[in-house]
Design a protein around this motif. Sequence first.
Motif, PDB file in Angstrom:
ATOM      1  N   LEU A 140      -8.893 -29.602   5.128  1.00 43.60           N
ATOM      2  CA  LEU A 140      -8.593 -28.173   5.205  1.00 43.60           C
ATOM      3  C   LEU A 140      -8.620 -27.720   6.657  1.00 43.60           C
ATOM      4  O   LEU A 140      -9.501 -28.123   7.432  1.00 43.60           O
ATOM      5  CB  LEU A 140      -9.589 -27.361   4.394  1.00 43.60           C
ATOM      6  N   GLU A 141      -7.679 -26.900   7.025  1.00 45.20           N
ATOM      7  CA  GLU A 141      -7.525 -26.478   8.419  1.00 45.20           C
ATOM      8  C   GLU A 141      -8.823 -25.937   9.014  1.00 45.20           C
ATOM      9  O   GLU A 141      -9.186 -26.261  10.138  1.00 45.20           O
ATOM     10  CB  GLU A 141      -6.412 -25.435   8.518  1.00 45.20           C
ATOM     11  N   SER A 142      -9.559 -25.154   8.244  1.00 49.30           N
ATOM     12  CA  SER A 142     -10.797 -24.551   8.748  1.00 49.30           C
ATOM     13  C   SER A 142     -11.914 -25.576   8.941  1.00 49.30           C
ATOM     14  O   SER A 142     -12.928 -25.278   9.557  1.00 49.30           O
ATOM     15  CB  SER A 142     -11.267 -23.458   7.786  1.00 49.30           C
ATOM     16  N   SER A 143     -11.724 -26.792   8.419  1.00 50.25           N
ATOM     17  CA  SER A 143     -12.765 -27.818   8.503  1.00 50.25           C
ATOM     18  C   SER A 143     -12.385 -28.982   9.412  1.00 50.25           C
ATOM     19  O   SER A 143     -13.114 -29.965   9.491  1.00 50.25           O
ATOM     20  CB  SER A 143     -13.067 -28.338   7.093  1.00 50.25           C
ATOM     21  N   ARG A 144     -11.265 -28.896  10.086  1.00 51.57           N
ATOM     22  CA  ARG A 144     -10.821 -29.993  10.960  1.00 51.57           C
ATOM     23  C   ARG A 144     -11.693 -30.076  12.210  1.00 51.57           C
ATOM     24  O   ARG A 144     -12.250 -29.085  12.645  1.00 51.57           O
ATOM     25  CB  ARG A 144      -9.353 -29.800  11.331  1.00 51.57           C
ATOM     26  N   GLY A 145     -11.812 -31.282  12.739  1.00 49.53           N
ATOM     27  CA  GLY A 145     -12.588 -31.493  13.952  1.00 49.53           C
ATOM     28  C   GLY A 145     -14.077 -31.628  13.710  1.00 49.53           C
ATOM     29  O   GLY A 145     -14.867 -31.579  14.648  1.00 49.53           O
ATOM     30  N   LYS A 146     -14.478 -31.820  12.448  1.00 50.68           N
ATOM     31  CA  LYS A 146     -15.901 -31.895  12.104  1.00 50.68           C
ATOM     32  C   LYS A 146     -16.312 -33.257  11.547  1.00 50.68           C
ATOM     33  O   LYS A 146     -17.369 -33.388  10.959  1.00 50.68           O
ATOM     34  CB  LYS A 146     -16.243 -30.797  11.087  1.00 50.68           C
ATOM     35  N   GLY A 147     -15.450 -34.263  11.714  1.00 48.62           N
ATOM     36  CA  GLY A 147     -15.786 -35.613  11.264  1.00 48.62           C
ATOM     37  C   GLY A 147     -15.402 -35.922   9.823  1.00 48.62           C
ATOM     38  O   GLY A 147     -15.679 -37.014   9.337  1.00 48.62           O
TER      39      GLY A 147
END
Length: 181
Positions: free
Chosen positions: A106-113
């Motif tokens: 989900l776009e809002s959760s990208r970049g979090k592993g």
Amino acid sequence: MDKSREIEVVEMTFDNNGDYERREYPFMVIGRLIPEFQNGKWSYHEELYEQHYESKYPEHENLDEYINSDYSISFLYYSGGKCLGHIRLSTSDETKFASIDRLIVLESSRGKGIGTALLNKAKEWALQKGMKGFTLETQDVNLLACRFYLKNGFEIGAVDTMLYSNSKYKDENAIFFYAKF
């Protein structure tokens, strides 16, 4: 344990497949990856765009082929009881590569592993199936995805300039990535 903080990656089943929303997930086009093949090796550079835009690709409605199959699987990533991403894979006995058919966070959760956690779970499954690596295809304009795969040990194996030539994506090239275990 506090359920709101619990993280898990689980196999998609007929019971939980409704947790994954089947819709077209957008991604931001910020540029393109430009691969170059010279002296038997791939290299690349990036072309960044001044004007960014959003793109998306159609989502398959029926994911039943990834449930209870010996040759394909899907994993769902949950945090706090909410499905934030998924990965779909299929195997090839001929090539011994597991194909990553789709990886979405989900776009809002990208970049979090989350994508890396899904790749790690997928690798466990692929190794159990006797696979020797991953293969996948993504578009050259999906630069953020290309960066993600390169950061996670994938390398360019081929480029197809014709795959999308008869579609609305006719200005895009397909890049095939591989990661050997």
